[in-house]
Design an enzyme around this catalytic site. Structure first.
Site, mmCIF file in Angstrom:
data_model
loop_
_atom_site.group_PDB
_atom_site.id
_atom_site.type_symbol
_atom_site.label_atom_id
_atom_site.label_comp_id
_atom_site.label_asym_id
_atom_site.label_seq_id
_atom_site.Cartn_x
_atom_site.Cartn_y
_atom_site.Cartn_z
ATOM 1 N N PRO A 282 0.953 -1.297 0.201
ATOM 2 C CA PRO A 282 -0.002 -0.502 -0.030
ATOM 3 C C PRO A 282 1.086 1.607 -0.304
ATOM 4 C CG PRO A 282 -0.969 -1.540 1.718
ATOM 5 C CD PRO A 282 0.778 -2.213 1.602
ATOM 6 N N GLU A 283 0.640 1.725 -0.815
ATOM 7 C CA GLU A 283 0.968 3.463 -0.914
ATOM 8 C C GLU A 283 0.009 4.144 -0.650
ATOM 9 O OE1 GLU A 283 4.018 4.359 -3.215
ATOM 10 O OE2 GLU A 283 4.945 2.648 -3.770
#
Length: 278
Positions: free
Chosen positions: A2-3
């Site tokens: 996840p960014e």
DNA sequence: ACATTGACCTGGGAGC
DNA sequence: TGCTCCCAGGTCAATG
């Protein structure tokens, strides 16, 4: 992995499930993720409290109740999955929030699954969440900074480190991880190897613009789908995001006659095109 | 003060 | 098939 766009996607999925409803149980299967979970504090803030709001700061998911705030970071492999069953179905399920819908009294469950356990769960009482150690040192939100390029130039024109490590430095700007750093530098035609102090002002303006562009586009698409990312309902993000250089070593550049190169910077892989990124 | 490196962790892929 | 090795990466402490 996840960014910012992935975390934003999870927040948008969680918000309608949580807001206005009640956490009436939390079951922990592990006491530690990246560090020990402050279980009593998390319970104090969440249990039997109406959830007032769910929002994001940096890559943290923040859940607000009348008692305080609870913070969830997905690390690299964390997933928050909505389920109608309390029973963990996946290996590496570390805790489960029971959610009672205030309208119809229906029960739902948020499962937190995180094989690599790089995630975090924290909390604070009262209103001062931004003073918490997770947040006190963080830089600006890229999508909220009006002129991000100008801001980066002001911060960067004296730095001697690489431009890539600067835009990934979350004390400067949050939410830009390896994928979006590579992609935005490609779009701005700036080599990741350049020293920040050698990058021209107009190039900073381009970098700021492209960081916003790739983040916004990824949010619209529901987050880039890479190895581990799943949306709240367990589906993949859409495949609408076409990555130009990330993970494309040896492939032809989409813009010129060059080929994508992979180098190591600060122990991390960087992909770029030597021919059109100067 | 700033910049870089290594540790944390597990699953998956490559190579033998 | 089965083993070992290595890599992915966000964050931060430790080191340069």
């Amino acid at each position: 992995m996840p960014e910012l766009p992935e975390v934003e996607t999870v927040v948008r999925g969680l918000e309608p499930i949580l807001s206005g409803n009640l956490v009436n149980n939390i079951r922990f299967y592990r006491r530690d993720l990246r560090e020990a979970i402050p279980i009593n504090l998390v319970k104090k803030v969440l249990l039997h409290q109406c959830i007032l709001n769910v929002f994001r700061r940096s890559k943290y998911i923040i859940i607000e109740t009348s008692n305080g705030f609870c913070f969830l970071h997905l690390g690299m492999s964390g997933q928050a999955i909505f389920s109608e069953s309390q029973q963990p179905k996946l290996k590496h399920t570390h805790f489960v929030f029971s959610i009672q819908n205030k309208q119809d009294q229906q029960q739902g469950y948020i499962h937190y699954v995180d094989p690599r356990r790089f995630g975090r769960l924290g909390a604070c009482e009262g209103q001062g969440w931004s003073q918490h150690q997770y947040f006190s040192h963080l830089g600006v939100e890229p999508l909220e900074e009006k002129d991000l390029g100008l801001f980066l130039w002001k911060n960067g024109h004296k730095r001697k480190g690489s431009i890539k490590s600067m835009i990934m430095n979350h004390e400067v700007v949050v939410g830009v991880g390896n994928i979006y750093a590579c992609e935005s530098l490609f779009r701005a035609r700036v080599s990741p190897e350049r020293r920040s102090c050698d990058v021209e002002k107009k190039e900073y303006l381009a970098i700021g613009k492209e960081i916003k562009f790739v983040l916004k586009r990824a949010i619209q698409a529901g987050g880039t789908t890479l190895k581990d990312f799943k949306k709240i309902d367990g589906s993949n993000g859409y495949f609408a995001i076409k990555l130009s250089v990330y993970g494309k070593e040896g492939e032809p550049c989409t813009r010129c006659q060059g080929r994508v190169t992979c180098i190591k910077q600060a122990g991390r892989s960087t992909w770029f095109c030597r021919f059109c990124q100067k």
